[in-house]
Motif scaffolding. Structure first.
Motif, PDB file in Angstrom:
ATOM      1  N   ILE A 107      14.895   8.477  -5.856  1.00  6.48           N
ATOM      2  CA  ILE A 107      14.902   7.653  -4.649  1.00  6.48           C
ATOM      3  C   ILE A 107      13.480   7.212  -4.294  1.00  6.48           C
ATOM      4  CG2 ILE A 107      15.447   7.609  -2.176  1.00  6.48           C
ATOM      5  CD1 ILE A 107      17.889   7.518  -4.022  1.00  6.48           C
ATOM      6  N   ALA A 108      12.490   8.071  -4.540  1.00  7.16           N
ATOM      7  CA  ALA A 108      11.101   7.704  -4.252  1.00  7.16           C
ATOM      8  C   ALA A 108      10.668   6.498  -5.085  1.00  7.16           C
ATOM      9  CB  ALA A 108      10.171   8.892  -4.515  1.00  7.16           C
ATOM     10  N   ILE A 109      11.034   6.500  -6.360  1.00  4.55           N
ATOM     11  CA  ILE A 109      10.705   5.350  -7.216  1.00  4.55           C
ATOM     12  C   ILE A 109      11.365   4.090  -6.675  1.00  4.55           C
ATOM     13  CG2 ILE A 109      11.053   4.331  -9.510  1.00  4.55           C
ATOM     14  CD1 ILE A 109      10.856   7.260 -10.595  1.00  4.55           C
ATOM     15  N   LEU A 110      12.624   4.192  -6.310  1.00  6.60           N
ATOM     16  CA  LEU A 110      13.368   3.035  -5.808  1.00  6.60           C
ATOM     17  C   LEU A 110      12.846   2.589  -4.438  1.00  6.60           C
ATOM     18  CD1 LEU A 110      16.947   4.143  -6.888  1.00  6.60           C
ATOM     19  CD2 LEU A 110      15.601   2.270  -7.867  1.00  6.60           C
ATOM     20  N   ALA A 111      12.415   3.532  -3.620  1.00  4.73           N
ATOM     21  CA  ALA A 111      11.832   3.181  -2.321  1.00  4.73           C
ATOM     22  C   ALA A 111      10.562   2.359  -2.515  1.00  4.73           C
ATOM     23  CB  ALA A 111      11.532   4.436  -1.509  1.00  4.73           C
ATOM     24  N   GLY A 112       9.726   2.774  -3.465  1.00  2.00           N
ATOM     25  CA  GLY A 112       8.525   1.996  -3.767  1.00  2.00           C
ATOM     26  C   GLY A 112       8.872   0.609  -4.266  1.00  2.00           C
ATOM     27  N   HIS A 119       0.835  -1.209   0.000  1.00  2.00           N
ATOM     28  CA  HIS A 119       0.000   0.000   0.000  1.00  2.00           C
ATOM     29  C   HIS A 119       0.870   1.259   0.000  1.00  2.00           C
ATOM     30  CE1 HIS A 119      -3.219   2.765   0.800  1.00  2.00           C
ATOM     31  NE2 HIS A 119      -2.789   3.034   2.019  1.00  2.00           N
ATOM     32  N   THR A 120       1.917   1.259   0.829  1.00  2.00           N
ATOM     33  CA  THR A 120       2.813   2.417   0.902  1.00  2.00           C
ATOM     34  C   THR A 120       3.529   2.638  -0.427  1.00  2.00           C
ATOM     35  OG1 THR A 120       3.131   2.048   3.268  1.00  2.00           O
ATOM     36  CG2 THR A 120       4.743   3.446   2.162  1.00  2.00           C
ATOM     37  N   MET A 121       3.975   1.557  -1.053  1.00  2.63           N
ATOM     38  CA  MET A 121       4.556   1.678  -2.396  1.00  2.63           C
ATOM     39  C   MET A 121       3.595   2.390  -3.331  1.00  2.63           C
ATOM     40  SD  MET A 121       4.021   0.320  -5.676  1.00  2.63           S
ATOM     41  CE  MET A 121       3.109  -1.192  -5.352  1.00  2.63           C
ATOM     42  N   SER A 122       2.336   1.994  -3.306  1.00  2.00           N
ATOM     43  CA  SER A 122       1.358   2.578  -4.233  1.00  2.00           C
ATOM     44  C   SER A 122       1.164   4.068  -3.957  1.00  2.00           C
ATOM     45  CB  SER A 122       0.024   1.834  -4.153  1.00  2.00           C
ATOM     46  OG  SER A 122      -0.698   2.153  -2.973  1.00  2.00           O
ATOM     47  N   LEU A 123       1.234   4.464  -2.674  1.00  2.00           N
ATOM     48  CA  LEU A 123       1.092   5.881  -2.333  1.00  2.00           C
ATOM     49  C   LEU A 123       2.300   6.691  -2.796  1.00  2.00           C
ATOM     50  CD1 LEU A 123      -0.330   5.650   1.321  1.00  2.00           C
ATOM     51  CD2 LEU A 123      -1.586   5.756  -0.840  1.00  2.00           C
ATOM     52  N   ILE A 124       3.509   6.150  -2.569  1.00  2.00           N
ATOM     53  CA  ILE A 124       4.730   6.843  -3.007  1.00  2.00           C
ATOM     54  C   ILE A 124       4.696   7.073  -4.518  1.00  2.00           C
ATOM     55  CG2 ILE A 124       7.236   6.654  -3.271  1.00  2.00           C
ATOM     56  CD1 ILE A 124       7.275   5.025  -0.665  1.00  2.00           C
ATOM     57  N   HIS A 125       4.375   6.025  -5.266  1.00  2.00           N
ATOM     58  CA  HIS A 125       4.351   6.132  -6.728  1.00  2.00           C
ATOM     59  C   HIS A 125       3.176   6.994  -7.201  1.00  2.00           C
ATOM     60  CE1 HIS A 125       7.053   2.380  -7.591  1.00  2.00           C
ATOM     61  NE2 HIS A 125       7.684   3.350  -6.971  1.00  2.00           N
ATOM     62  N   ASP A 126       2.035   6.900  -6.533  1.00  2.00           N
ATOM     63  CA  ASP A 126       0.855   7.678  -6.911  1.00  2.00           C
ATOM     64  C   ASP A 126       1.111   9.179  -6.763  1.00  2.00           C
ATOM     65  OD1 ASP A 126      -1.833   7.434  -7.879  1.00  2.00           O
ATOM     66  OD2 ASP A 126      -2.559   8.087  -5.930  1.00  2.00           O
ATOM     67  N   ASP A 127       1.930   9.549  -5.794  1.00  3.02           N
ATOM     68  CA  ASP A 127       2.192  10.969  -5.533  1.00  3.02           C
ATOM     69  C   ASP A 127       3.215  11.585  -6.483  1.00  3.02           C
ATOM     70  OD1 ASP A 127       0.437  11.068  -3.365  1.00  3.02           O
ATOM     71  OD2 ASP A 127       1.983  10.548  -1.905  1.00  3.02           O
ATOM     72  N   LEU A 128       3.921  10.777  -7.260  1.00  3.15           N
ATOM     73  CA  LEU A 128       4.983  11.274  -8.137  1.00  3.15           C
ATOM     74  C   LEU A 128       4.452  12.264  -9.182  1.00  3.15           C
ATOM     75  CD1 LEU A 128       6.875   7.916  -8.706  1.00  3.15           C
ATOM     76  CD2 LEU A 128       7.869   9.969  -7.663  1.00  3.15           C
ATOM     77  N   PRO A 129       5.297  13.171  -9.663  1.00  2.00           N
ATOM     78  CA  PRO A 129       4.871  14.130 -10.697  1.00  2.00           C
ATOM     79  C   PRO A 129       4.279  13.471 -11.934  1.00  2.00           C
ATOM     80  CG  PRO A 129       6.960  14.809  -9.763  1.00  2.00           C
ATOM     81  CD  PRO A 129       6.666  13.458  -9.172  1.00  2.00           C
ATOM     82  N   ALA A 130       4.775  12.296 -12.308  1.00  2.76           N
ATOM     83  CA  ALA A 130       4.265  11.602 -13.492  1.00  2.76           C
ATOM     84  C   ALA A 130       2.881  10.988 -13.262  1.00  2.76           C
ATOM     85  CB  ALA A 130       5.232  10.494 -13.910  1.00  2.76           C
TER      86      ALA A 130
END
Length: 309
Positions: A123-128, A91-102
Motif C-alpha cells: 500500500i505504501a508503494i501505491l500511495a506514493g 515530496h511526500t511520495m519521495s519520502l514514502i518510497h525512500d523509507d521502504l525496506p528496499a
C-alpha cells in the motif's frame, strides 16, 4: 525567528520580517489546501494511506517557496497554491518510497511510524504512486488565471525534477554509493543536486513561471534555489550526526550506519557548516535586485542553516 534588515529603511530604523509568523500563516494555508485535495473515498485504505503521510506535518518548505516566489514576481497565492500542493505531494511520495525496506529502510518519519510500517509495503508503494499521479492532475485541474503555455512549462519542470534527470536519478546514484568508501565530492554533489536540489529548485522556479517572470529573473531564482538546495542537504547531513531522533523526527545516525558518504565525512563538521553558510550568502546575493520584496526568500535562506530538525 525575526530577521532584521536596515538596508532599505528611509527612517534609519530597522524594519523586521517575522519569519515565524510568516511560516505559521503559510503553513496553515497549505495544510488546509492539502486536506481539501484528498477527501477519503472508496477504496478508503489508499486515501487514508496517502493522507497519513501527506498530512503528517513537516515544514512545508517547498510549497512555501513556491508561494513566496510567485508573489515576489507579481503573482498571487491563489494562482500558485495548486502547484505548491503538487510539490508537497511529490515530496511526500519521495519520502514514502525512500523509507521502504528496499531503499533506506526507515521506521520513523516526522516523529511517527513510516507509511509502510502502518499500511504495509504494497500500500505504501501505491500511495506514493497515487500522490505522484494526482500531483500533475491537481496542477492542471485547479490552477486558475494562468496562461496554458506557462502551465505547460510548470508541468514539464515538475516532471523533470522528479524523474531520472532529477530526484530518481539522484536516488539511484545514492543507492549505488552505499557502503562504498571511494565516493567523491563530485558524485556527492550529483546525488544531492538531483535527489534534493531538483525539487527545491522546481519549487522556486515554478512560482516564477506561474507569475510570468522574465528569463533573467528565472535565472536569478534558479541560482538562489540551487544554493539553498545544497545548503539544505549539508545541514541535513550535519543534523544526522548531531541531532537526536526526537529532534529529527526520524532515526538519527542512519547515514553512518549505511556507510553513506556525506559532506561532514568528506569535509568535517566545521567546514561543512562554513560551506552551508557561504551557500546561503550566495543565494541571498541573487535576490538583491528584488530589494525588500525578497524578504521572505532571504529569511527562508537563513532558516535553512539555523534549523535544528
Amino acid at each position: 525567528m525575526v530577521v532584521t534588515d536596515d538596508r532599505h529603511s528611509p527612517t534609519g530604523e530597522s524594519p523586521t520580517f517575522d519569519l515565524s509568523a510568516y511560516l505559521n500563516q503559510r503553513q496553515a494555508l497549505v495544510e488546509a489546501a492539502l486536506d481539501r485535495a484528498f477527501p477519503v473515498i472508496y477504496p478508503e485504505k489508499i486515501y487514508e494511506s496517502m493522507r497519513y503521510s501527506l498530512l503528517a506535518g513537516g515544514k512545508r518548505l517547498r510549497p512555501i517557496l513556491c508561494l513566496a516566489t510567485c508573489e515576489l514576481t507579481g503573482g498571487t497565492v491563489e494562482m500558485a497554491m495548486p502547484t505548491a500542493c503538487a510539490l508537497e505531494m511529490i515530496h511526500t511520495m519521495s519520502l514514502i518510497h525512500d523509507d521502504l525496506p528496499a531503499m533506506d529502510n526507515d521506521d520513523y518519519r516526522r516523529g511517527r511510524l513510516t507509511n509502510h510500517k502502518v499500511y504495509g509495503d504494497d500500500i505504501a508503494i501505491l500511495a506514493g504512486d497515487g500522490l505522484l499521479a494526482y500531483a500533475f492532475e491537481h496542477v492542471v485541474e485547479e490552477t486558475k488565471n494562468v496562461p496554458a503555455e506557462q502551465l505547460l512549462k510548470v508541468i514539464a519542470r515538475l516532471g523533470r525534477a522528479v524523474g531520472a534527470a532529477g530526484l530518481v536519478g539522484g536516488q539511484v546514484v545514492d543507492l549505488e554509493c552505499e557502503g562504498r568508501t571511494d565516493t567523491t565530492l563530485e558524485t556527492l554533489h550529483f546525488i544531492h543536486t538531483h535527489k534534493t536540489g531538483a525539487l527545491l529548485e522546481a519549487s522556486v522556479v515554478c512560482g516564477g513561471i506561474l507569475a510570468g517572470a522574465s528569463a533573467a529573473d528565472l535565472q536569478r531564482l534558479s541560482r538562489y534555489a540551487q544554493n539553498i538546495g545544497l545548503a539544505f542537504q549539508i545541514v541535513d547531513d550535519i543534523l544526522d550526526i548531531t541531532a537526536t531522533r526526537a529532534e529529527l523526527g526520524k532515526t538519527a545516525g542512519k547515514d553512518l550506519q549505511a556507510k553513506k558518504a556525506t559532506y561532514p565525512s568528506l569535509w568535517g563538521l566545521e567546514e561543512s557548516r562554513q560551506q552551508a553558510k557561504q551557500l546561503v550568502e550566495d543565494a541571498k546575493a541573487e535576490l538583491a535586485p528584488f530589494a525588500e520584496k525578497a524578504q521572505p526568500l532571504q529569511a527562508l535562506a537563513d532558516f535553512i542553516t539555523s534549523r535544528t530538525h
